[in-house]
Design a protein around this motif. Structure first.
Motif, PDB file in Angstrom:
ATOM      1  N   SER A  14      16.938  69.835  -7.915  1.00 47.74           N
ATOM      2  CA  SER A  14      17.550  68.897  -8.875  1.00 47.74           C
ATOM      3  C   SER A  14      16.679  67.664  -9.101  1.00 47.74           C
ATOM      4  N   SER A  15      15.374  67.851  -9.139  1.00 47.96           N
ATOM      5  CA  SER A  15      14.455  66.713  -9.265  1.00 47.96           C
ATOM      6  C   SER A  15      14.634  65.974 -10.594  1.00 47.96           C
ATOM      7  N   ARG A  16      15.009  66.684 -11.645  1.00 54.51           N
ATOM      8  CA  ARG A  16      15.192  66.025 -12.948  1.00 54.51           C
ATOM      9  C   ARG A  16      16.551  65.355 -13.085  1.00 54.51           C
ATOM     10  N   PHE A  17      17.435  65.600 -12.135  1.00 52.78           N
ATOM     11  CA  PHE A  17      18.767  65.019 -12.191  1.00 52.78           C
ATOM     12  C   PHE A  17      18.751  63.536 -11.828  1.00 52.78           C
ATOM     13  N   GLU A  18      17.770  63.145 -11.032  1.00 50.83           N
ATOM     14  CA  GLU A  18      17.497  61.738 -10.713  1.00 50.83           C
ATOM     15  C   GLU A  18      18.694  61.024 -10.090  1.00 50.83           C
ATOM     16  N   MET A  19      19.394  61.722  -9.200  1.00 53.67           N
ATOM     17  CA  MET A  19      20.479  61.126  -8.437  1.00 53.67           C
ATOM     18  C   MET A  19      20.333  61.553  -6.983  1.00 53.67           C
ATOM     19  N   ASP A  20      20.971  60.797  -6.072  1.00 56.17           N
ATOM     20  CA  ASP A  20      20.939  61.196  -4.660  1.00 56.17           C
ATOM     21  C   ASP A  20      21.614  62.544  -4.450  1.00 56.17           C
ATOM     22  N   VAL A  21      22.695  62.787  -5.179  1.00 63.57           N
ATOM     23  CA  VAL A  21      23.408  64.051  -5.048  1.00 63.57           C
ATOM     24  C   VAL A  21      22.688  65.139  -5.838  1.00 63.57           C
ATOM     25  N   LYS A  22      22.565  66.329  -5.234  1.00 65.32           N
ATOM     26  CA  LYS A  22      22.046  67.474  -5.970  1.00 65.32           C
ATOM     27  C   LYS A  22      23.111  67.928  -6.957  1.00 65.32           C
ATOM     28  N   ILE A  50      28.516  89.393  -6.057  1.00 60.84           N
ATOM     29  CA  ILE A  50      28.014  88.105  -6.529  1.00 60.84           C
ATOM     30  C   ILE A  50      27.045  87.565  -5.488  1.00 60.84           C
ATOM     31  N   ILE A  51      25.833  87.301  -5.924  1.00 60.79           N
ATOM     32  CA  ILE A  51      24.768  86.784  -5.050  1.00 60.79           C
ATOM     33  C   ILE A  51      24.482  85.340  -5.454  1.00 60.79           C
ATOM     34  N   ILE A  52      24.411  84.467  -4.466  1.00 59.14           N
ATOM     35  CA  ILE A  52      24.138  83.054  -4.720  1.00 59.14           C
ATOM     36  C   ILE A  52      22.890  82.654  -3.950  1.00 59.14           C
ATOM     37  N   THR A  53      21.904  82.117  -4.657  1.00 56.87           N
ATOM     38  CA  THR A  53      20.710  81.640  -3.962  1.00 56.87           C
ATOM     39  C   THR A  53      20.929  80.209  -3.499  1.00 56.87           C
ATOM     40  N   SER A  54      20.264  79.877  -2.416  1.00 53.46           N
ATOM     41  CA  SER A  54      20.418  78.555  -1.820  1.00 53.46           C
ATOM     42  C   SER A  54      19.100  78.116  -1.218  1.00 53.46           C
ATOM     43  N   SER A  55      18.897  76.808  -1.145  1.00 57.13           N
ATOM     44  CA  SER A  55      17.759  76.309  -0.379  1.00 57.13           C
ATOM     45  C   SER A  55      18.014  76.578   1.092  1.00 57.13           C
ATOM     46  N   ALA A  56      16.965  76.614   1.895  1.00 55.70           N
ATOM     47  CA  ALA A  56      17.119  76.888   3.328  1.00 55.70           C
ATOM     48  C   ALA A  56      18.041  75.863   3.985  1.00 55.70           C
ATOM     49  N   ASP A  57      17.938  74.596   3.570  1.00 52.80           N
ATOM     50  CA  ASP A  57      18.744  73.527   4.177  1.00 52.80           C
ATOM     51  C   ASP A  57      20.232  73.680   3.879  1.00 52.80           C
ATOM     52  N   ASP A  58      20.556  74.241   2.713  1.00 50.22           N
ATOM     53  CA  ASP A  58      21.957  74.308   2.274  1.00 50.22           C
ATOM     54  C   ASP A  58      22.658  75.603   2.690  1.00 50.22           C
ATOM     55  N   LYS A 293      21.348  61.333   4.579  1.00 51.42           N
ATOM     56  CA  LYS A 293      20.686  61.898   3.395  1.00 51.42           C
ATOM     57  C   LYS A 293      21.373  63.197   2.976  1.00 51.42           C
ATOM     58  N   LYS A 294      21.691  64.053   3.945  1.00 49.54           N
ATOM     59  CA  LYS A 294      22.399  65.296   3.634  1.00 49.54           C
ATOM     60  C   LYS A 294      23.768  65.017   3.022  1.00 49.54           C
ATOM     61  N   ILE A 295      24.480  64.081   3.622  1.00 47.27           N
ATOM     62  CA  ILE A 295      25.821  63.742   3.150  1.00 47.27           C
ATOM     63  C   ILE A 295      25.784  63.331   1.677  1.00 47.27           C
ATOM     64  N   TYR A 296      24.828  62.494   1.326  1.00 41.83           N
ATOM     65  CA  TYR A 296      24.728  62.035  -0.060  1.00 41.83           C
ATOM     66  C   TYR A 296      24.227  63.154  -0.962  1.00 41.83           C
ATOM     67  N   ASN A 297      23.306  63.988  -0.496  1.00 41.97           N
ATOM     68  CA  ASN A 297      22.866  65.154  -1.270  1.00 41.97           C
ATOM     69  C   ASN A 297      24.022  66.081  -1.597  1.00 41.97           C
ATOM     70  N   TYR A 298      24.976  66.200  -0.673  1.00 39.54           N
ATOM     71  CA  TYR A 298      26.100  67.117  -0.832  1.00 39.54           C
ATOM     72  C   TYR A 298      27.286  66.493  -1.555  1.00 39.54           C
TER      73      TYR A 298
END
Length: 374
Positions: A14-22, A50-58, A293-298
């Motif tokens: 979500s780099s173009r979203f420009e917010m702390d939250v993804k 249904i398949i959902i992709t995720s980052s390793a951290d999430d 950081k995780k809390i705000y990302n989520y």
């Protein structure tokens, strides 16, 4: 037998979203966006899987939400798709970006109704404005705004993606490998969330819930006759420290558990296992920064925290203000919303015998209100 698998791509940063939250963790009532979309499409009952992709951290946190097939994504959209296709065993596959939140059943039915017409079915929207490319006005009737979801023949898509060339959608890869595609009418409501302003163009999503989420934490550490003592990130003037894998800051450890508990994210031992040398002797403030950081990302915001330190010794009254300052700066809370209390156990138990320190912590969270930002 259903012969169609759905892949929802949700591994982006979500780099173009420009917010702390993804953006995939924006809350729709209580549901993160990715889960809201998955549940909505699951109700159509047209998918074998249904398949959902995720980052390793999430990945582990996502698994706590629902019974889907979760796949670790790659560094690019295409790599995430390739990883997911390993789990597809149907003749057809529908691929969509999680950022397209308002895919209606009628739109989905229209795409599926064309599945045998070409190797890839591609919804698109026409352009109504004048189009200039490289200084030249071109025929706008020949320009298409391509959307997802796109429906492909699985075997042909697998072959098309067997390349190092990166494509931004399935149809481009299929055409480049010799396959064909058919364009069908898209849907204006299936707008993609790229920037926060795009949220104003999404008609089907509700605001986040106003509920308060509470968690508590508890931790103890025995004294050690060596090392420095830290509580709430503040060095305490003492001849002894704590027995611990990290720096032993029992107050921060309890606070981390309280925050993780409020978010339903397990506990400190799951996130920072004490058999991992990565965390041996680590400054606990760094652990708290990682959690925040995780809390705000989520999609969470910390409202307030309350910490009670039970200790016969050392006396910490003179440190409480500095503790509040330190914690507030890390968790992005005003200092008056960080409370630190101290008590003894009237010489009862291991705390009363001055063998160690126990800490109770409470944390309250709320959801990031994206409506106030969009």
């Amino acid at each position: 037998m259903r012969d169609l698998t759905l892949i929802l791509l949700s591994a982006g940063s979500s780099s173009r979203f420009e917010m702390d939250v993804k953006k995939q963790w924006l809350r729709i009532k209580h549901d993160p966006l990715w889960f809201f979309v998955a549940k909505k499409l699951e109700k159509t009952s047209v998918f074998a899987k249904i398949i959902i992709t995720s980052s390793a951290d999430d990945l582990e946190y996502m698994k706590s939400y629902g019974q889907f097939t979760y796949v670790e994504g790659g560094d690019t959209r295409q790599q995430s798709l390739k990883n997911s296709l390993k789990y597809v065993n149907t003749d057809y596959v529908l691929v969509s970006d999680i950022a397209r939140a308002c895919i209606e059943a009628t739109f989905l039915e229209r795409i599926i109704s064309h599945k045998t017409d070409a190797d890839c079915i591609v919804p698109f929207l026409p352009l109504n404005d004048t189009i200039v490319y490289d200084g030249v006005t071109i025929d706008r009737d020949k320009v298409k705004r391509v959307q997802t979801p796109q429906l492909s023949k699985t075997a042909i898509l697998l072959k098309a993606l067997d390349t190092d060339i990166e494509y931004t959608d399935e149809s481009s890869a299929i055409v480049a490998s010799g396959g064909n595609r058919e364009f069908i009418d898209g849907d204006e409501n299936a707008h993609k969330i790229t920037h926060i302003s795009d949220l104003n163009k999404i008609p089907c999503i509700d605001s986040p819930s106003n509920d308060i989420l509470s968690g508590n934490g508890f931790d103890v550490h025995a004294f050690d006759d060596k090392g420095d003592m830290y509580l709430c990130g503040v060095k305490i003037d003492s001849d002894y420290g704590f027995k611990a894998h990290s720096d032993g800051d029992v107050a921060i450890h309890a606070l981390i558990d309280a925050i993780l508990g409020a978010a339903g994210m397990g506990d400190i031992g799951m996130m920072f296992p004490d058999n991992d040398d990565t965390y041996k002797g680590i400054d606990s403030k760094e652990l708290l920064k990682h959690v925040v950081k995780k809390i705000y990302n989520y999609g969470y915001i910390i409202i307030n925290v309350d910490i009670t330190i039970a200790a016969q010794k050392p006396r910490i009254g003179q440190y409480k203000q500095q503790m509040r300052e330190t914690i507030s700066s890390i968790i992005n809370c005003d200092m008056h919303r960080v409370n630190v209390k101290a008590t003894t156990t009237e010489k009862l138990g291991f705390v009363g015998r001055a063998e160690g320190v126990a800490v109770f912590a409470n944390a309250n969270l709320k959801y990031f209100n994206w409506q106030q930002k969009s």
